[in-house]
Scaffold this motif. Structure first.
Motif, PDB file in Angstrom:
ATOM      1  N   THR A 286       1.861   8.718   9.054  1.00 48.26           N
ATOM      2  CA  THR A 286       2.316   7.333   8.783  1.00 48.26           C
ATOM      3  C   THR A 286       1.216   6.335   9.115  1.00 48.26           C
ATOM      4  OG1 THR A 286       3.136   6.900  10.951  1.00 48.26           O
ATOM      5  CG2 THR A 286       4.536   8.043   9.452  1.00 48.26           C
ATOM      6  N   ASP A 451       4.490   5.267   4.586  1.00 48.26           N
ATOM      7  CA  ASP A 451       5.494   4.407   5.415  1.00 48.26           C
ATOM      8  C   ASP A 451       4.363   3.178   5.737  1.00 48.26           C
ATOM      9  OD1 ASP A 451       6.968   6.426   5.158  1.00 48.26           O
ATOM     10  OD2 ASP A 451       7.094   7.085   7.273  1.00 48.26           O
ATOM     11  N   TYR A 494       2.307   4.449  -0.596  1.00 47.45           N
ATOM     12  CA  TYR A 494       1.391   5.606   0.115  1.00 47.45           C
ATOM     13  C   TYR A 494       0.017   5.263  -0.366  1.00 47.45           C
ATOM     14  CZ  TYR A 494       3.823   6.766  -4.094  1.00 47.45           C
ATOM     15  OH  TYR A 494       4.311   6.739  -5.711  1.00 47.45           O
TER      16      TYR A 494
END
Ligand code: ASP
Length: 604
Positions: A286, A451, A494
């Motif tokens: 992340t 994320d 992403y």
């Protein structure tokens, strides 16, 4: 017959580089460039080069005095055609370094197709040449083996991508170059319109809106090897125009896009660069994890060197720099460098200066000296640090164990505002990775960073910016915070990174007008601006837009990573300099008054 212009004349019947022992006895015609001429007593040797390689041609005065006398006149880079016989090289004269090294070419006929001036630099040696000269004479530079191999590698990569996506039903669709501003965070290149005085096209910063419109059009799977134009401030790894594999799919989620890209790049590397290897599966971190562990959202995962947050330990020390960073909501963070406890004062100063060059106030170092032993048994004598007297033995041990440091390691710590601290630490991490040779040169450490926050705060302009571009979808559950707490919203966003470079960005897109308008509003676009710039997309979203998403990996960066180049200009046939200048065409350049008049422009 490998070359037939369609007319009666065959300029060559086989490629120089293709000649092998099985061709011995054949009479062939070759054409190419004089790579090198060597006179050995009476006999003249010419290395003849074409795109496929080099073969040695022999001119013996006893066989043909006339042809021999012509060969004496030949100079490097002349273009010639020769007919003769392929023979086996005499015993002891073979050249194992050359694919054609078992044979040579006995010449009966020689035609000079074109002469060449003495080239500004040698083609037959990879000598260091000033880059401006290379770019001015790029057509000569591209004759050199390294550049030829780059062009071939680039072609192979693009060709592989096309075949891979074609096999999976993607349609390759071209989108316009003359279009309207579509934001990717850079300035637009503008083209004045002759037919609509005072109006301008913008060159696309990417085909983002166009590919989304193709999804509304029902294409479902689109790609394009697309040129993108961004008028950015000069930077070593940037070009005014770059190439992307632009890709979009309907009815997919984030994992579908990532899986496709992972499969594409894994297979591509395996097939085209078999000496390289990739991580499998690609790690997914992340954004927060990446920032915490590596201080950057494009970490080089070829080596470890994890960072640790030391705020809790630092808060209990007597060290002012630590305490004031924390009082100002900053960070105290660092990492341990294996086996560098014996770094000299000069080396430490160097690292400190590097940290400062990235905005850090300073660098705290703690060397855990000694050849081996358990951290538990560390003594005060083993600690070498300019701040030793502000830290208790236990505090040093806690810091070291948090970082998984061993005796013999050097601990680097920076305290300060979060963004600069992370930036400086990540710079030091890369520097240490390089100095210690930690990166496996054959590893391409692809990874996905996921994320991302949807918005980021722009301090200078005091407004929210899109982390990526304005068309990305928030993750479910976050829509309610778009207005009330934009910083909290996580997007379906992403990146693909490799070896410390960002190779691609992508997202699942907003496919609903209301939501898209809310995002534009948070980003500070006025109603008028939204209408002017985005009405086409907003309207399309009202006509049955399917859920869709995509990604756009940069091709230039990919080729750089695959071929181990760190200069983007080395992987582009006709690049521009860092300041956006093309030394070959001398572009940009002033234009005639007539042209300006046609375009209704005046230079002030
Ligand atoms: N258009 C984006 C870019 O150029 C990529 C994407 O979101 O597909 O970075």
């Amino acid at each position: 017959m490998i070359f037939d212009s369609g007319r009666a004349i065959l300029l060559k019947t086989i490629n120089c580089g293709d000649l092998r022992i099985e061709h011995v006895g054949n009479t062939v015609t070759l054409a190419g460039w004089v790579h090198r001429r060597r006179d050995h007593g009476n006999v003249v040797f010419i290395d003849l080069r074409d795109r496929y390689g080099i073969v040695q041609a022999v001119f013996d005065p006893d066989i043909s005095p006339l042809v021999h006398s012509k060969a004496v006149e030949l100079r490097n880079e002349w273009v010639i055609q020769m007919t003769g016989e392929i023979v086996k090289r005499p015993e002891g004269m073979t050249n194992p370094d050359l694919p054609t090294g078992e044979v040579e070419f006995k010449v009966n006929e020689l035609v000079v197709l074109n002469e060449s001036k003495t080239p500004p630099f040698d083609v037959n040696e990879e000598t260091e040449v000033d880059e401006l000269i290379r770019l001015k004479y790029r057509y000569i530079d591209l004759r050199r083996v390294r550049m030829r191999d780059m062009l071939i590698a680039r072609h192979n990569v693009i060709n592989y991508i096309r075949r891979f996506l074609d096999d999976r039903d993607f349609l390759e669709i071209e989108t316009p170059i003359l279009i309207k501003s579509t934001p990717e965070g850079a300035r637009d290149y503008l083209v004045p319109s002759r037919l609509s005085p005072g109006s301008f096209y913008a060159l696309p910063q990417s085909p983002q809106q166009l590919k989304q419109l193709l999804m509304v059009a029902g294409v479902e799977k689109y790609f394009q090897i697309a040129r993108c134009f961004r008028d950015e401030d000069p930077r070593a790894d940037r070009q005014p125009e770059h190439t992307q594999l632009d890709l979009e799919m309907s009815f997919v989620n984030q994992e579908d896009v990532l899986t496709l890209i992972e499969e594409l790049y894994t297979r591509l590397v395996k097939e085209l660069f078999p000496l390289k290897r990739v991580l499998s599966p690609f790690p997914q971190l992340t954004y927060l994890e990446s920032m915490e562990q590596y201080g950057t959202d494009k970490p080089d995962l070829r080596y470890e060197l994890h960072m640790s947050d030391l705020s809790d330990i630092a808060g209990n020390t007597d060290l002012r720099v630590f305490r004031s960073a924390l009082e100002n909501q900053g960070l105290v963070k660092g990492f341990a460098v294996p086996k560098c406890a014996d770094y000299s004062r000069r080396q430490i100063d160097e690292l400190t200066n590097l940290a400062k060059s990235r905005g850090a106030q300073g660098l705290v170092t703690i060397a855990l000296t000694g050849s081996s032993g358990d951290l538990k048994d560390l003594t005060e004598d083993q600690i070498k640090s300019p701040v030793a007297k502000f830290l208790s033995l236990d505090q040093v041990k806690s810091i070291a164990s948090r970082m998984d440091a061993d005796i013999g390691d050097l601990i680097l710590i920076i305290a300060g505002e979060s963004k600069t601290t992370n930036m400086a630490l990540s710079y030091l991490r890369e520097e240490m990775g390089r100095r210690l040779g930690l990166a496996d040169p054959n590893l391409i450490a692809f990874a996905f960073i996921i994320d991302f926050p949807l918005f980021e705060w722009d301090d200078e302009q005091s407004k929210w910016d899109a982390m990526h571009h304005p068309f990305s979808m928030p993750q479910s559950g976050y829509e309610n915070y778009i207005e009330s707490d934009p910083g909290k919203v996580i997007g379906q966003l992403y990146d693909l990174v490799a070896n410390g470079e960002e190779l691609a960005s992508g997202s699942i897109r907003i496919h609903n007008r209301d939501l898209q308008e809310r995002v534009f509003k948070v980003l500070g676009y006025s109603r008028e601006e939204v209408n002017r710039r985005f009405e086409q997309l907003l309207t399309a979203l009202e006509f049955g837009a399917p859920p869709h998403g995509g990604i756009a990996p940069g091709i230039d960066r990919l080729i750089m990573t695959l071929t181990g180049n760190d200069n983007i200009r080395e992987v582009i046939a006709f690049p521009k300099t860092q300041s956006g200048f093309d030394p070959l065409f001398e572009a940009p350049s002033p234009v005639d008054d007539n042209q300006l008049r046609d375009l209704h422009l005046r230079i002030t």
